[in-house]
Design an enzyme around this catalytic site. Structure first.
Site, short mmCIF file in Angstrom:
data_model
loop_
_atom_site.label_atom_id
_atom_site.label_comp_id
_atom_site.label_asym_id
_atom_site.label_seq_id
_atom_site.Cartn_x
_atom_site.Cartn_y
_atom_site.Cartn_z
N HIS A 28 64.42 28.91 61.89
CA HIS A 28 65.74 28.48 61.39
C HIS A 28 65.84 28.77 59.89
O HIS A 28 66.30 27.93 59.11
CB HIS A 28 65.98 26.99 61.69
CG HIS A 28 66.22 26.70 63.15
ND1 HIS A 28 67.47 26.44 63.66
CD2 HIS A 28 65.38 26.68 64.20
CE1 HIS A 28 67.37 26.23 64.97
NE2 HIS A 28 66.11 26.37 65.32
N TYR A 298 56.39 21.69 61.88
CA TYR A 298 57.32 21.55 60.75
C TYR A 298 56.56 21.16 59.49
O TYR A 298 56.86 21.63 58.40
CB TYR A 298 58.40 20.49 61.04
CG TYR A 298 59.43 20.87 62.09
CD1 TYR A 298 59.08 21.59 63.21
CD2 TYR A 298 60.76 20.49 61.97
CE1 TYR A 298 60.01 21.92 64.18
CE2 TYR A 298 61.71 20.81 62.94
CZ TYR A 298 61.33 21.53 64.04
OH TYR A 298 62.25 21.85 65.00
#
Ligand code: HEM
Length: 309
Positions: A28, A298
């Site tokens: 992303h 993440y």
């Protein structure tokens, strides 16, 4: 192969598939920042004691994004769009919701997502993924197929404002008596769902989503209604590739209003790790292995990009 995928393996496979863009997200990577607020409804408070549903306006920092690690991806490309929200609750607690615009995820286990990344690694000769490897991946991973069918058969939205976004994972909502309700949630756009037509997709410039959101927010709040889907006994709580039956009850629990959008290097969403396991009192995670692998990956991506890697 089955087994646990470490965050180091996951991020290294992501870097092999998409390349390394120092200081930026490993997935992303292309996105925009936004600001707004959320107002919860009493209906939400009956399932969760989270301050989200107090009825007070809760400040939100948001990031909208394209899936994948290519910073030059075209906004009209088919695939995934994301909406990540950080709610700043009274007293300083944070609640995250990191969602995509697809109602089913393409992996029951982290291994499937990892195997996809391995299959997407560009062939040194062609600089593109090897179609035989991609086909072998698809053929051997039935849990990938519903998501792939969805993204191939749906054109991407004309604006981030014209898309719904789904939690995919199930979470426990805990009420004031600590009664648990298994839920999934989604955000439904008050502007309506509006995919690009095929003709619009062909003519679209590479970059239009950011400006469309900036322009739309300048005209007035961009709203999404938040709906819970209530799980029933036996509904899976640990598999985002497994949709619940269509007849599950839905409850509107609040409205998100985005009031301002900006480039990601001009807003404060950049240095946030939108880890989906950041939950505040009243919302709890399950042992969904995909959710857990996300959190671990993440953190590693965040650590790398903050240190300029
Ligand atoms: C095992 C599966 C997954 C892995 C390994 C993975 C990995 C990642 C990584 C490494 C990032 C960049 C994090 C950062 O640097 O801040 C990211 C971003 C993101 N992911 Fe995932 N992801 C997975 C599944 C999902 C799912 C199921 C969703 C949605 C329900 C999702 C939605 C997003 C969104 C919206 C972002 C952008 C967040 C932002 O704007 O900062 N991902 N993902």
């Amino acid at each position: 192969a089955e087994g646990n995928v470490s965050p180091v393996q996951m991020i290294s496979a992501m870097e092999d598939a998409f390349g390394v863009h120092p200081g930026q997200r490993r997935n992303h990577i292309k996105g925009s920042c936004a600001l707004g607020s959320f107002k919860g409804l009493a209906a939400g408070a009956s399932y969760s004691r989270s301050a989200l549903f107090s009825g007070q306006a809760i400040p939100v920092v948001a990031r909208f994004s394209l899936g994948g690690g290519n910073p030059a991806a075209k906004d009209a490309d088919k695939g995934v769009r994301g909406m990540a929200l950080e709610f700043k609750l009274p007293g300083g607690a944070l609640q995250h919701m990191t969602m995509i615009n697809v109602p089913v995820f393409g992996a029951a286990k982290p291994q499937t997502f990892y195997d996809l990344l391995l299959a997407l690694k560009p062939d040194p000769d062609t600089q593109r993924p090897d179609p035989a490897k991609v086909k072998a991946f698809v053929d051997s991973h039935p849990d990938f197929q519903a998501m792939a069918a969805f993204t191939q058969s749906h054109n991407p939205p004309a604006s981030y404002a014209n898309s719904p976004y789904y939690s995919l994972h199930a979470f426990q909502f805990l009420d004031k008596d600590n009664q648990a309700t298994l839920v999934r949630w989604h955000f439904s756009p008050q502007d309506g769902e509006k995919p690009l037509t095929d003709a619009e997709r062909e003519q679209a410039p590479a970059n239009f989503l950011e400006q469309a959101l900036i322009d739309r927010a300048a005209k007035g709040p961009v709203n999404w209604d938040m709906y819970l889907t209530l799980g029933q006994p036996g509904d899976p709580d640990n598999d985002p590739s497994h949709p619940w039956p269509q007849d599950r009850q839905q409850v509107k629990v609040g409205t998100l209003s985005i009031t301002q959008a900006m480039a990601q290097d001009q807003g404060n969403c950049g240095p946030i790790n939108f880890d989906p396991m950041v939950v505040a009192d009243g919302i709890a995670v399950t042992d969904d292995p995909v959710l857990r692998a996300r959190s671990a990956a993440y953190a590693l991506s965040f650590g790398k990009r903050l240190s300029g890697q």
